[in-house]
Design a protein around this motif. Sequence first.
Motif, PDB file in Angstrom:
ATOM      1  N   ALA A  57       0.822  -1.218   0.000  1.00  0.00           N
ATOM      2  CA  ALA A  57       0.000   0.000   0.000  1.00  0.00           C
ATOM      3  C   ALA A  57       0.851   1.260   0.000  1.00  0.00           C
ATOM      4  O   ALA A  57       0.352   2.345  -0.294  1.00  0.00           O
ATOM      5  CB  ALA A  57      -0.947  -0.004   1.197  1.00  0.00           C
ATOM      6  N   ALA A  58       2.136   1.145   0.312  1.00  0.00           N
ATOM      7  CA  ALA A  58       3.020   2.312   0.308  1.00  0.00           C
ATOM      8  C   ALA A  58       3.408   2.736  -1.106  1.00  0.00           C
ATOM      9  O   ALA A  58       3.936   3.833  -1.307  1.00  0.00           O
ATOM     10  CB  ALA A  58       4.282   2.012   1.113  1.00  0.00           C
ATOM     11  N   LEU A  59       3.136   1.886  -2.108  1.00  0.00           N
ATOM     12  CA  LEU A  59       3.476   2.198  -3.494  1.00  0.00           C
ATOM     13  C   LEU A  59       2.382   3.034  -4.145  1.00  0.00           C
ATOM     14  O   LEU A  59       1.225   3.049  -3.704  1.00  0.00           O
ATOM     15  CB  LEU A  59       3.678   0.904  -4.285  1.00  0.00           C
ATOM     16  CG  LEU A  59       4.749  -0.059  -3.763  1.00  0.00           C
ATOM     17  CD1 LEU A  59       4.770  -1.329  -4.610  1.00  0.00           C
ATOM     18  CD2 LEU A  59       6.119   0.610  -3.773  1.00  0.00           C
ATOM     19  N   ASP A  60       2.740   3.729  -5.251  1.00  0.00           N
ATOM     20  CA  ASP A  60       1.754   4.480  -6.034  1.00  0.00           C
ATOM     21  C   ASP A  60       1.134   3.609  -7.116  1.00  0.00           C
ATOM     22  O   ASP A  60       0.023   3.884  -7.581  1.00  0.00           O
ATOM     23  CB  ASP A  60       2.407   5.699  -6.687  1.00  0.00           C
ATOM     24  CG  ASP A  60       2.861   6.728  -5.667  1.00  0.00           C
ATOM     25  OD1 ASP A  60       2.164   6.885  -4.648  1.00  0.00           O
ATOM     26  OD2 ASP A  60       3.896   7.370  -5.893  1.00  0.00           O
ATOM     27  N   GLU A  61       1.854   2.583  -7.541  1.00  0.00           N
ATOM     28  CA  GLU A  61       1.383   1.654  -8.554  1.00  0.00           C
ATOM     29  C   GLU A  61       2.148   0.348  -8.375  1.00  0.00           C
ATOM     30  O   GLU A  61       3.168   0.310  -7.685  1.00  0.00           O
ATOM     31  CB  GLU A  61       1.599   2.210  -9.965  1.00  0.00           C
ATOM     32  CG  GLU A  61       3.042   2.541 -10.259  1.00  0.00           C
ATOM     33  CD  GLU A  61       3.226   3.270 -11.573  1.00  0.00           C
ATOM     34  OE1 GLU A  61       4.286   3.065 -12.207  1.00  0.00           O
ATOM     35  OE2 GLU A  61       2.320   4.019 -11.984  1.00  0.00           O
ATOM     36  N   VAL A  62       1.645  -0.720  -8.978  1.00  0.00           N
ATOM     37  CA  VAL A  62       2.304  -2.016  -8.838  1.00  0.00           C
ATOM     38  C   VAL A  62       2.440  -2.685 -10.199  1.00  0.00           C
ATOM     39  O   VAL A  62       1.749  -2.327 -11.161  1.00  0.00           O
ATOM     40  CB  VAL A  62       1.532  -2.955  -7.881  1.00  0.00           C
ATOM     41  CG1 VAL A  62       1.556  -2.428  -6.464  1.00  0.00           C
ATOM     42  CG2 VAL A  62       0.100  -3.152  -8.359  1.00  0.00           C
ATOM     43  N   THR A  63       3.343  -3.661 -10.276  1.00  0.00           N
ATOM     44  CA  THR A  63       3.542  -4.474 -11.471  1.00  0.00           C
ATOM     45  C   THR A  63       3.372  -5.937 -11.087  1.00  0.00           C
ATOM     46  O   THR A  63       3.302  -6.292  -9.902  1.00  0.00           O
ATOM     47  CB  THR A  63       4.947  -4.265 -12.055  1.00  0.00           C
ATOM     48  OG1 THR A  63       5.923  -4.764 -11.103  1.00  0.00           O
ATOM     49  CG2 THR A  63       5.218  -2.787 -12.328  1.00  0.00           C
ATOM     50  N   ALA A  64       3.322  -6.786 -12.081  1.00  0.00           N
ATOM     51  CA  ALA A  64       3.229  -8.219 -11.818  1.00  0.00           C
ATOM     52  C   ALA A  64       4.437  -8.700 -11.022  1.00  0.00           C
ATOM     53  O   ALA A  64       4.318  -9.589 -10.164  1.00  0.00           O
ATOM     54  CB  ALA A  64       3.116  -8.975 -13.132  1.00  0.00           C
ATOM     55  N   GLN A  65       5.604  -8.098 -11.274  1.00  0.00           N
ATOM     56  CA  GLN A  65       6.812  -8.497 -10.554  1.00  0.00           C
ATOM     57  C   GLN A  65       6.720  -8.134  -9.078  1.00  0.00           C
ATOM     58  O   GLN A  65       7.192  -8.876  -8.220  1.00  0.00           O
ATOM     59  CB  GLN A  65       8.043  -7.830 -11.178  1.00  0.00           C
ATOM     60  CG  GLN A  65       9.374  -8.369 -10.652  1.00  0.00           C
ATOM     61  CD  GLN A  65       9.540  -9.861 -10.916  1.00  0.00           C
ATOM     62  OE1 GLN A  65       9.343 -10.320 -12.038  1.00  0.00           O
ATOM     63  NE2 GLN A  65       9.875 -10.617  -9.869  1.00  0.00           N
TER      64      GLN A  65
END
Length: 213
Positions: A88-96
């Motif tokens: 949740a600390a990220l602005d976006e996520v990737t599959a990795q």
Amino acid sequence: MTAADDGGLRIGFVPGVTLTKWRRIWAERFRAPLEVVDVTEADQRRALVAGDVDMCFVRLPIEREGLHVIPLYEEQPVLWLSKDHILAALDEVTAQDLADDGTRVVFDASPESIDLATYSAAVLRVPMSIARSGSRKDMVYLPVVDAEPTTVGLAWRVDDEHPLIEDFIGVVRGRTVNSTRTAQAKGEKPRPPQQRRGPKPPSVGGSRRGRRR
């Protein structure tokens, strides 16, 4: 009783689809009742084939045999998760990011799955509209930037001859009230567009009041 027996039109929709605009336009143009019915994504094809609904806003892919399907718009997949989750600390996520974290990913938003997510036992990967419509203070959603978008479409049975289907397609596709198809479906002639009038040319020689005798 099938969906068409009451003379109106019964429209199904899967979670995340908002019908407010189309229902308002329908009410402005047509007297026939429009009933809307919640349909789960797992049940979207069965509801159509069984005649529970005349048309349904579905989330693709869907088995198209015996159905007409119009793709309408695409949706961004998001990760819907607890505010306390490490991602949740990220602005976006990737599959990795998901692979590295090792968190269980669930591809639905059932009450049971949401409960798992609130306790950080899983994260949900769902269309953005579902996360928005189910907004919760204890959860956040992040775009999954490398995921393929999902598509919402409008589907109905090939053998369904309900007379109002073409009218509803026109509403969804943004046809005006005077469009040829809408008017023909209602047994009316489309009204010609009004011609814009330019300024009235001045009379030759000016007005009588302004002329010298």
